[in-house]
Design an enzyme around this catalytic site. Structure first.
Site, short mmCIF file in Angstrom:
data_model
loop_
_atom_site.label_atom_id
_atom_site.label_comp_id
_atom_site.label_asym_id
_atom_site.label_seq_id
_atom_site.Cartn_x
_atom_site.Cartn_y
_atom_site.Cartn_z
CE1 TYR A 36 -64.06 -36.65 -22.47
CE2 TYR A 36 -63.23 -35.25 -20.70
CZ TYR A 36 -63.00 -36.09 -21.78
OH TYR A 36 -61.71 -36.38 -22.16
CG ASP A 37 -65.66 -33.00 -15.97
OD1 ASP A 37 -64.79 -33.16 -16.84
OD2 ASP A 37 -66.07 -31.88 -15.59
CE LYS A 65 -45.03 -22.70 -46.62
NZ LYS A 65 -44.72 -22.20 -45.28
S1 IVH Z 1 -46.07 -30.40 -46.97
C1 IVH Z 1 -41.19 -31.51 -47.47
N1 IVH Z 1 -48.23 -29.05 -46.45
O1 IVH Z 1 -44.42 -25.34 -44.39
C2 IVH Z 1 -42.17 -30.63 -46.84
N2 IVH Z 1 -46.23 -28.31 -45.45
O2 IVH Z 1 -42.16 -23.93 -45.61
C3 IVH Z 1 -43.56 -31.11 -47.10
N3 IVH Z 1 -46.49 -26.38 -43.97
O3 IVH Z 1 -41.98 -27.81 -43.82
C4 IVH Z 1 -44.47 -30.36 -46.29
N4 IVH Z 1 -48.66 -26.13 -44.25
O4 IVH Z 1 -43.84 -27.39 -41.95
C5 IVH Z 1 -46.91 -29.15 -46.23
N5 IVH Z 1 -50.24 -28.01 -46.07
C6 IVH Z 1 -48.94 -28.08 -45.85
C7 IVH Z 1 -48.26 -27.18 -45.01
C8 IVH Z 1 -46.89 -27.34 -44.82
C9 IVH Z 1 -47.57 -25.66 -43.63
C10 IVH Z 1 -45.12 -26.11 -43.47
C11 IVH Z 1 -44.32 -27.37 -43.26
C12 IVH Z 1 -43.17 -27.22 -44.23
C13 IVH Z 1 -43.06 -25.73 -44.34
C14 IVH Z 1 -42.31 -25.30 -45.58
#
Ligand code: IVH
Length: 680
Positions: A38-39, A117
Site C-alpha cells: 500500500y505504501d 442510536k
Molecule cells: S436519524 C432528524 N439515526 O442522534 C434526526 N440519528 O438525538 C434524524 N443519531 O440528531 C437522525 N444514531 O445525530 C439518526 N441511527 C441514527 C442515529 C442518530 C445517532 C443521533 C443524530 C441525531 C441525534 C438525536
C-alpha cells in the site's frame, strides 16, 4: 515524456486503485495487499503529484493525510435544518407515537426501520455529482462549523462515491464515533505524554473534529456511520429509508450493520430488547434505538416540528443501575469553599464503564440516604453524568459499618471549615501574604483561574487546565491580573506552546478585555452568582464602578438576588483588597460592555426576524446576538408573523417561503443600511 492525457489516465487509475484498497482496509476489514505494498502505491501517487502540477488533486487520497492547518473554522450552513429526535423511555411512549401517526395518516399498518442510536458526534457530508465537497458539524441546527479538513482524514469516507447514480447535490448525515477498544488504547498512550485522559469516546471525537490542525484528527482512530438525509436536489430520490441505506452502502458509505426493517411496534420492542442484550458486546457506545417510519411518502406527509421529525423517535436505554460497596468517603474542597462528600466504591461495571466514585452532593444528602462506610449501595448512571447513589441496601448493613462525619477541618489544608464560609473568591495570591500552597491559598486560586478563563466567563481560548496548573506552579501567574501582563517570554518555560499558539492565546486574552460586564462578573466566581444573575446585575448597574459602591439593599433590588447572594456580593465588593486589585486590573485597558437594556427605542424591538444563507460581513451568531440586543426575536422558521428575512448567499427554501408569504427581504448587501436605519 508521456503525453499529458496518458499521465492523467495513469494518475486516475492509481487513485482508483488506492481508493479500492482503502475501502477494503477501512470499511471491509479485508485488505488484499500488505501495508508495504500500500505504501508503495501511495509513494507512486505522491511522486506523480509532485512531478505533474496539472493533475487534479482535489479528490486525491493524498489530500486526506491532514497537512494544512486552518486558521479558523468556517461557517457551514445547513441546507435543511439539522434537527434532533424526540425520546421515548417506556414502551407506552412508542404506542403513543404510533397512535399519533395513525390519527394523521390513512394507513393503519406501518413498517419501521430500527437502528442503534450511536453515541457519537453528528456530521453532515456534502457530495456534488458523487464528489466529496465539504463536511460540517450540527452547530445550532441551522449553521455549524466547516470541519472538512478533519473529516477528509477519516479513511472510511469515500472522496468519490462508488457507482454512478449520484444526485447533483446531496447532504448525507451520520455520526462520527470511536470504537471502545481504540479509545482505551489511545487514552493509555495519551496519558503517558499528556498526563490527561479523555472522559469518554464521544468527548474524544468532539475534541478531535473541531481542531484547526487536521494532523490531529488524522492521528486519531475516528470512524463514521451514515444514517440519514439532509438535502437532495431530486424529488423522490429515495422511496424508503431502507432503500436509502442500501444505496449509501452501494456508494461505499458505511452504515450500521444492525439496521433492520420491522412491521409493528411489538417487533420494534423486541428489536430494542435484543439490542439491549447485545449492547455490551458492541465495540462502540450506543444509547438507544432510533425508529424511523420507512416509507418516505409517509415521512413527507407527517413532516417536522421545530425540533424533530414527526416520523421518527429514539427509544433511549434505561439509566444503568448496579450494586456495590462503599469503601470510604472523602471530602473535596470546591472552588467556592464548600465541601463535597464523594464515595469511593468497589469498582463495578455499568454499561461498559467502570465506576469507582459517586458524588454524595452534601451532608443533607448523606443524612437523607443514611449511608455508612461498608454499606452496599445501589448506584445509577445516566449518560455522562457522575454516578449517583440512589439507595442503601439496609438489609446488608453490618454493625461495624461506620457513620460519615463531616470533618471539622479542611482535609487538605487543615483550616477549620468555618474559615471557608463567607470566604470571597481568591483571585489574587498576594492577598495571602505568605507562601501558603495549601488548598485555599493555592488550589482554590487555580480553580478560580480556570473558571475565570472559561467559555461563559472571559472566554479565553487556549488555556487548558494543565497549562494553568503549570503557570501557577512556576509563579508566572500570581493573580488573574497577571494574565493581562503575559508576554511571549513567559511561555519559554511551558510545555506545548509554539509561536502560533502563543500569538493566538495572547490575542484571545487581549480580546477578553472588551467582553460584556455580565461575563466579567460571572468570571469572578462569587458564590451564588451565575451567568443569568450576572446579566441582571449588569443591566442594573451598567458599570463596574457602580457595583463597587453598591449597598446590600442595592443588590437585593436586582432581579433574582436574595439575601445570601447579596451578602456575598457585598462581601466581595467591599473588600478593600478586591477593589484595589480590580481597579488596577481594569485600568489595564478593559472596556466592559453593559448588557443592553432591551428598550423599545430600537425600531426593531419585538420584531421577528429570520436569517438565512451565508452573510459576507458578519457571522450569523454575531448578527443574532446584535439583533437580540435590540430586542429582536430571531426566529428559525418562517411564518406569516415573520417581519423580515435577512438573506445571504446560498439561501435555500426559506427565501422561497419568504417570497411566497410576501415578507420583506433584506439582502446581504443592504444589511448595514437596514441596521443603521433602525438604530434609535
Ligand atoms: S436519524 C432528524 N439515526 O442522534 C434526526 N440519528 O438525538 C434524524 N443519531 O440528531 C437522525 N444514531 O445525530 C439518526 N441511527 C441514527 C442515529 C442518530 C445517532 C443521533 C443524530 C441525531 C441525534 C438525536
Amino acid at each position: 515524456m508521456a503525453a499529458k492525457k496518458e499521465i492523467k489516465e495513469i494518475y486516475s487509475s492509481l487513485k482508483n486503485e488506492i481508493n479500492h484498497h482503502n475501502f477494503l482496509y477501512h470499511n471491509k476489514d479485508q485488505p488484499e495487499i500488505t501495508d508495504v505494498e500500500y505504501d508503495q502505491l501511495f509513494q507512486k501517487l505522491l511522486k506523480l503529484e509532485d512531478e505533474y502540477l496539472f493533475l487534479d488533486k482535489s479528490d486525491s487520497p493524498s489530500s486526506r493525510v491532514g497537512d494544512t492547518p486552518q486558521s479558523d473554522l468556517k461557517e457551514f450552513i445547513h441546507e435543511v435544518p439539522m434537527l434532533s429526535l424526540d425520546n421515548a423511555f417506556e414502551s407506552e411512549d412508542l404506542y403513543d407515537f404510533e397512535k399519533k401517526v395513525f390519527n394523521k395518516i390513512k394507513k393503519q399498518k406501518l413498517n419501521y426501520s430500527c437502528e442503534p442510536k450511536i453515541d457519537g458526534v453528528a456530521v453532515s457530508l456534502i457530495y456534488e455529482k458523487g464528489k466529496f465537497i465539504k463536511a460540517g458539524t450540527r452547530g445550532d441546527g441551522e449553521q455549524g462549523e466547516d470541519i472538512s479538513h478533519n473529516v477528509k482524514t477519516i479513511k472510511q469516507i469515500p472522496l468519490t462515491l462508488n457507482g454512478n447514480n449520484h444526485p447533483k447535490k446531496i447532504e448525507i448525515r451520520g455520526e462520527i464515533y470511536c470504537e471502545k477498544t481504540a479509545f482505551d488504547k489511545f487514552n493509555k498512550e495519551y496519558l503517558k505524554t499528556d498526563e490527561k485522559k479523555f472522559a469518554n469516546p464521544r468527548n474524544f471525537v468532539a475534541g478531535s473534529i473541531r481542531q484547526l490542525n487536521p494532523e490531529i484528527a488524522a492521528s486519531r482512530p475516528l470512524k463514521i456511520q451514515l444514517h440519514s438525509l439532509g438535502y437532495v436536489d431530486q424529488k423522490n430520490f429515495f422511496k424508503s429509508h431502507q432503500e436509502m441505506l442500501k444505496t449509501f452502502l452501494s456508494w461505499n458509505l458505511p452504515i450500521n450493520p444492525d439496521a433492520k426493517l420491522v412491521g409493528s411496534i411489538e417487533e420494534v420492542l423486541s428489536y430494542c430488547e435484543k439490542l439491549t442484550n447485545k449492547r455490551e458486546t458492541l465495540n462502540y457506545e450506543i444509547d438507544g434505538v432510533v425508529i424511523k417510519i420507512d416509507d418516505v411518502s409517509i415521512q413527507k406527509e407527517l413532516g417536522f416540528s421545530s425540533r424533530s421529525p414527526k416520523w421518527s423517535i429514539a427509544k433511549k436505554f434505561k439509566a444503568e443501575e448496579g450494586t456495590t460497596e462503599v469503601l470510604s468517603v472523602n471530602f473535596q474542597m470546591g472552588r467556592t469553599g464548600s465541601l463535597t462528600p464523594v464515595a469511593t466504591l468497589k469498582p463495578v461495571k455499568l454499561g461498559g464503564v467502570t465506576i469507582s466514585n459517586a458524588t454524595l452532593h452534601n451532608m443533607d444528602e448523606v443524612e437523607r440516604l443514611d449511608i455508612r462506610i461498608g454499606d452496599f449501595v445501589k448506584i445509577k448512571r445516566a449518560g455522562d453524568v457522575i454516578p449517583k447513589v440512589i439507595k442503601v441496601e439496609k438489609n446488608k448493613r453490618k454493625n461495624k459499618n461506620r457513620k460519615i462525619i463531616q470533618p471539622t477541618h479542611c482535609p487538605s489544608c487543615s483550616r477549620p471549615i468555618s474559615f471557608f464560609e463567607g470566604l470571597t473568591p481568591n483571585l489574587d495570591l498576594s492577598k495571602l501574604n505568605n507562601d501558603d500552597r495549601s488548598c485555599y491559598g493555592y488550589s482554590q486560586f487555580k480553580e478560580n483561574l480556570k473558571h475565570f478563563v472559561s467559555r461563559q466567563a472571559m472566554d479565553i481560548d487556549g488555556l487548558g487546565s494543565k497549562t494553568i496548573d503549570q503557570m501557577v506552579d512556576k509563579g508566572i501567574i500570581k493573580s488573574v491580573k497577571d494574565l493581562y501582563l503575559l508576554e511571549k517570554e513567559n511561555f519559554k518555560e511551558l510545555d506545548g506552546f509554539a509561536e502560533k499558539s502563543i500569538n493566538k492565546l495572547l490575542s484571545s486574552i487581549n480580546n477578553s478585555k472588551s467582553i460584556k460586564l455580565s461575563n466579567f462578573l460571572y468570571a469572578l466566581g462569587i458564590k451564588e452568582i451565575g451567568l443569568e444573575t450576572s446579566k441582571n446585575l449588569s443591566r442594573k448597574f451598567s458599570k463596574i464602578e457602580n457595583i463597587f459602591s453598591a449597598s446590600v439593599d442595592d443588590f437585593i433590588s436586582v432581579d433574582d438576588i436574595g439575601e445570601v447572594a447579596s451578602a456575598n456580593l457585598y462581601a466581595f465588593f467591599s473588600d478593600k483588597h478586591n477593589i484595589k486589585f480590580l481597579d488596577e486590573m481594569i485600568n489595564l485597558g478593559f472596556d466592559l460592555k453593559a448588557e443592553q437594556v432591551i428598550s423599545h427605542i430600537s425600531k426593531l424591538a419585538d420584531k421577528k426576524i429570520a436569517i438565512t444563507g451565508k452573510l459576507s460581513s458578519i457571522s450569523r451568531n454575531k448578527l443574532k446576538s446584535k439583533l437580540e440586543d435590540q430586542g429582536v426575536k430571531v426566529v428559525s422558521s418562517i411564518s406569516k408573523n415573520t417581519d423580515y428575512v435577512i438573506v445571504g448567499s446560498d439561501a435555500g427554501s426559506k427565501l422561497k417561503k419568504a417570497e411566497a408569504l410576501n415578507i420583506e427581504i433584506i439582502k446581504d448587501e443592504n444589511l448595514d443600511s437596514f441596521l443603521m436605519q433602525n438604530e434609535n
